[in-house]
Design a protein around this motif. Structure first.
Motif, PDB file in Angstrom:
ATOM      1  N   LYS A 142       0.832  -1.203   0.000  1.00  0.00           N
ATOM      2  CA  LYS A 142       0.000   0.000   0.000  1.00  0.00           C
ATOM      3  C   LYS A 142       0.863   1.248   0.000  1.00  0.00           C
ATOM      4  N   TYR A 143       1.951   1.216   0.771  1.00  0.00           N
ATOM      5  CA  TYR A 143       2.883   2.340   0.849  1.00  0.00           C
ATOM      6  C   TYR A 143       4.193   1.937   0.202  1.00  0.00           C
ATOM      7  N   LEU A 144       4.618   2.719  -0.778  1.00  0.00           N
ATOM      8  CA  LEU A 144       5.885   2.454  -1.459  1.00  0.00           C
ATOM      9  C   LEU A 144       6.839   3.609  -1.146  1.00  0.00           C
ATOM     10  N   PHE A 145       7.778   3.357  -0.226  1.00  0.00           N
ATOM     11  CA  PHE A 145       8.717   4.384   0.202  1.00  0.00           C
ATOM     12  C   PHE A 145       9.998   4.252  -0.619  1.00  0.00           C
ATOM     13  N   THR A 146      10.155   5.137  -1.591  1.00  0.00           N
ATOM     14  CA  THR A 146      11.307   5.037  -2.488  1.00  0.00           C
ATOM     15  C   THR A 146      12.461   5.886  -1.969  1.00  0.00           C
ATOM     16  N   PRO A 147      13.700   5.429  -2.214  1.00  0.00           N
ATOM     17  CA  PRO A 147      14.862   6.196  -1.758  1.00  0.00           C
ATOM     18  C   PRO A 147      15.199   7.375  -2.659  1.00  0.00           C
ATOM     19  N   THR A 148      14.778   7.325  -3.925  1.00  0.00           N
ATOM     20  CA  THR A 148      15.149   8.370  -4.885  1.00  0.00           C
ATOM     21  C   THR A 148      14.001   8.632  -5.856  1.00  0.00           C
ATOM     22  N   LYS A 149      14.111   9.732  -6.591  1.00  0.00           N
ATOM     23  CA  LYS A 149      13.115  10.057  -7.614  1.00  0.00           C
ATOM     24  C   LYS A 149      13.137   9.027  -8.740  1.00  0.00           C
ATOM     25  N   ARG A 150      14.331   8.520  -9.068  1.00  0.00           N
ATOM     26  CA  ARG A 150      14.423   7.514 -10.126  1.00  0.00           C
ATOM     27  C   ARG A 150      13.628   6.262  -9.751  1.00  0.00           C
ATOM     28  N   LYS A 152      11.016   6.170  -7.897  1.00  0.00           N
ATOM     29  CA  LYS A 152       9.602   6.510  -8.096  1.00  0.00           C
ATOM     30  C   LYS A 152       9.231   6.404  -9.567  1.00  0.00           C
ATOM     31  N   GLU A 153      10.098   6.895 -10.439  1.00  0.00           N
ATOM     32  CA  GLU A 153       9.837   6.833 -11.872  1.00  0.00           C
ATOM     33  C   GLU A 153       9.714   5.387 -12.349  1.00  0.00           C
ATOM     34  N   ASN A 154      10.525   4.500 -11.782  1.00  0.00           N
ATOM     35  CA  ASN A 154      10.425   3.083 -12.136  1.00  0.00           C
ATOM     36  C   ASN A 154       9.031   2.543 -11.847  1.00  0.00           C
ATOM     37  N   LEU A 155       8.495   2.923 -10.707  1.00  0.00           N
ATOM     38  CA  LEU A 155       7.174   2.435 -10.309  1.00  0.00           C
ATOM     39  C   LEU A 155       6.075   3.020 -11.193  1.00  0.00           C
ATOM     40  N   LEU A 156       6.197   4.294 -11.509  1.00  0.00           N
ATOM     41  CA  LEU A 156       5.195   4.924 -12.363  1.00  0.00           C
ATOM     42  C   LEU A 156       5.160   4.283 -13.743  1.00  0.00           C
ATOM     43  N   LYS A 157       6.338   3.922 -14.252  1.00  0.00           N
ATOM     44  CA  LYS A 157       6.404   3.271 -15.562  1.00  0.00           C
ATOM     45  C   LYS A 157       5.725   1.904 -15.550  1.00  0.00           C
ATOM     46  N   GLU A 158       5.668   1.285 -14.380  1.00  0.00           N
ATOM     47  CA  GLU A 158       5.030  -0.018 -14.252  1.00  0.00           C
ATOM     48  C   GLU A 158       3.528   0.092 -13.987  1.00  0.00           C
ATOM     49  N   GLY A 159       3.022   1.318 -13.962  1.00  0.00           N
ATOM     50  CA  GLY A 159       1.591   1.512 -13.801  1.00  0.00           C
ATOM     51  C   GLY A 159       1.102   1.588 -12.373  1.00  0.00           C
ATOM     52  N   ILE A 160       1.992   1.729 -11.410  1.00  0.00           N
ATOM     53  CA  ILE A 160       1.579   1.839 -10.014  1.00  0.00           C
ATOM     54  C   ILE A 160       1.097   3.261  -9.742  1.00  0.00           C
ATOM     55  N   GLU A 161      -0.006   3.373  -9.023  1.00  0.00           N
ATOM     56  CA  GLU A 161      -0.614   4.676  -8.768  1.00  0.00           C
ATOM     57  C   GLU A 161       0.333   5.587  -7.989  1.00  0.00           C
ATOM     58  N   GLU A 162       0.382   6.837  -8.415  1.00  0.00           N
ATOM     59  CA  GLU A 162       1.304   7.788  -7.786  1.00  0.00           C
ATOM     60  C   GLU A 162       0.959   8.035  -6.324  1.00  0.00           C
ATOM     61  N   LYS A 163      -0.316   7.915  -5.961  1.00  0.00           N
ATOM     62  CA  LYS A 163      -0.715   8.195  -4.587  1.00  0.00           C
ATOM     63  C   LYS A 163      -0.131   7.190  -3.590  1.00  0.00           C
ATOM     64  N   ARG A 164       0.358   6.045  -4.096  1.00  0.00           N
ATOM     65  CA  ARG A 164       0.968   5.043  -3.206  1.00  0.00           C
ATOM     66  C   ARG A 164       2.476   5.240  -3.042  1.00  0.00           C
ATOM     67  N   ILE A 165       3.053   6.166  -3.812  1.00  0.00           N
ATOM     68  CA  ILE A 165       4.509   6.301  -3.887  1.00  0.00           C
ATOM     69  C   ILE A 165       4.967   7.562  -3.157  1.00  0.00           C
ATOM     70  N   PHE A 166       6.006   7.411  -2.314  1.00  0.00           N
ATOM     71  CA  PHE A 166       6.533   8.535  -1.546  1.00  0.00           C
ATOM     72  C   PHE A 166       8.065   8.497  -1.594  1.00  0.00           C
ATOM     73  N   VAL A 167       8.673   9.584  -2.053  1.00  0.00           N
ATOM     74  CA  VAL A 167      10.136   9.683  -2.090  1.00  0.00           C
ATOM     75  C   VAL A 167      10.607  10.166  -0.721  1.00  0.00           C
ATOM     76  N   VAL A 168      11.312   9.308  -0.002  1.00  0.00           N
ATOM     77  CA  VAL A 168      11.676   9.634   1.387  1.00  0.00           C
ATOM     78  C   VAL A 168      13.181   9.574   1.661  1.00  0.00           C
ATOM     79  N   GLY A 169      13.986   9.169   0.669  1.00  0.00           N
ATOM     80  CA  GLY A 169      15.407   8.937   0.938  1.00  0.00           C
ATOM     81  C   GLY A 169      15.627   7.517   1.419  1.00  0.00           C
TER      82      GLY A 169
END
Length: 359
Positions: A142-150, A152-169
């Protein structure tokens, strides 16, 4: 909130511990569940962060297979989750423990939070099985805590909803800040090696075991014989790794072979090294905090930010490619200081997001 943090290996503890401790310090009823997928090395890390699991599933067996780990974790974790009924499950990275815990949580309709989501190498079999694990965990979370913007971009390209993705370091930076505040790096290092100039080496990845690992060691041996350098090499406990290391460099006096070290000892070695050669994912993230250049002894990396930021290069695993990469690394002078993986506030961000407070 009743969060449950699940881990089973050394790298997981390093990156879960600062988040878990932050939640505990905020007064949350956080539960720690250890699978002990890697018993000894996990226990070493728990001591560093002064953590004691509420549950220890003790799944490790001699010569364990991936499928056997999945079966034991699933069987032993479900009763714990049913008993405790956590509001959310935290898993980290791409281990078999993380994948199985995410699947178990999904089956029980417990929200899953993936610390370090979105990493991709682009090759389903390299690293194996980590690349598949991390993709499956991201789908189930449900929560995808990504370390970097890249990431996050990987997840968006796979069709995962942006509202589940958070760039946190990356929480590894939080862990490093915790450690740096507690120890004298020089004194730790001096207890291990009496050297002022050396290369730090780690090799253990499953897909490198065999001829690839032999080629890496031969390339390093060729390089250090020419430049009169030493290599400090904490040798993994895996019997196959040890066999290869002993056959290839066991009698080479320029290789300082030592037993696996704890996290504090490793960081002290990293702090004193000229540069690092590794097939580890975690070391690629830790080295920038110490301003160290990294030769990544792999065919792919799911952390391209390291290369793009000028902190490392991807060498491959042939003897010739390793040799050439070491020459380049020895001549490298870092021209930047910003860590591509974070600022040490990842745990705080994760806490605020899961509490509905935003970043």
């Amino acid at each position: 909130m009743k969060p449950c943090f699940i881990f089973g290996t050394r790298p997981e503890v390093i990156k879960v511990a600062p988040v878990y401790l932050y939640f505990k310090n905020q007064g949350e009823n956080a539960i720690a569940v250890a699978t002990a997928q890697h018993r000894e090395m996990m226990d070493m890390m728990l001591q560093v962060f002064d953590m004691e699991p509420d549950y220890d599933l003790n799944v490790m067996t001699h010569n364990q297979s991936l499928n056997s780990i999945v079966a034991r974790v699933m069987e032993r974790l479900e009763p714990v989750l049913l008993k405790e009924s956590p509001d959310i499950i935290f898993v980290q990275g791409d281990t078999t423990t993380a994948f199985t815990a995410a699947l178990c949580g999904f089956h029980l309709s417990i929200p899953v939070a993936h610390i370090e989501a979105g990493l991709r190498s682009g090759d389903l079999y390299d690293p194996f099985p980590e690349e598949l694990n991390r993709r499956l965990i991201d789908v189930a979370s449900k929560y995808l805590f990504t370390p970097t913007k890249r990431a996050k971009e990987n997840l968006l390209k796979e069709g995962i909803e942006e509202k589940r993705i958070f760039v946190v370091g990356n929480s590894v930076v939080d862990a490093l800040e915790y450690v740096k505040s507690k120890i004298d790096m020089n004194s730790y290092r001096e207890r291990l090696v009496a050297l002022d100039d050396y290369i730090l080496l780690t090799l253990h990845r499953r897909e490198n075991i065999g001829e690839k690992m032999r080629s890496v060691l031969r390339g390093i041996a060729q390089f250090i014989d020419e430049v009169d350098l030493r290599v400090v090499f904490p040798v993994h406990k895996n019997p196959r790794v040890r066999e290869i290391v002993n056959q290839e460099v066991g009698n080479n006096p320029r290789f300082i072979l030592i037993e696996p070290v704890d996290y504090l000892q490793f960081l002290s070695l990293l702090d004193g090294a000229r540069f690092v050669v590794t097939d580890s994912g975690g070391v690629q993230e830790e080295a920038p905090s110490f301003g160290k250049f990294v030769v990544v002894a792999r065919q792919t990396t799911e952390r391209p930010e390291l290369i793009e930021a000028g902190f490392g290069l991807l060498s491959g695993t042939s003897q010739e490619s390793i040799y050439k990469a070491l020459i380049e690394a020895s001549q490298n002078r870092l021209c930047i200081s910003e860590n591509p993986f974070g600022d040490g506030k990842t745990s705080e961000r994760i806490y605020k997001i899961t509490r509905g407070e935003g970043i």
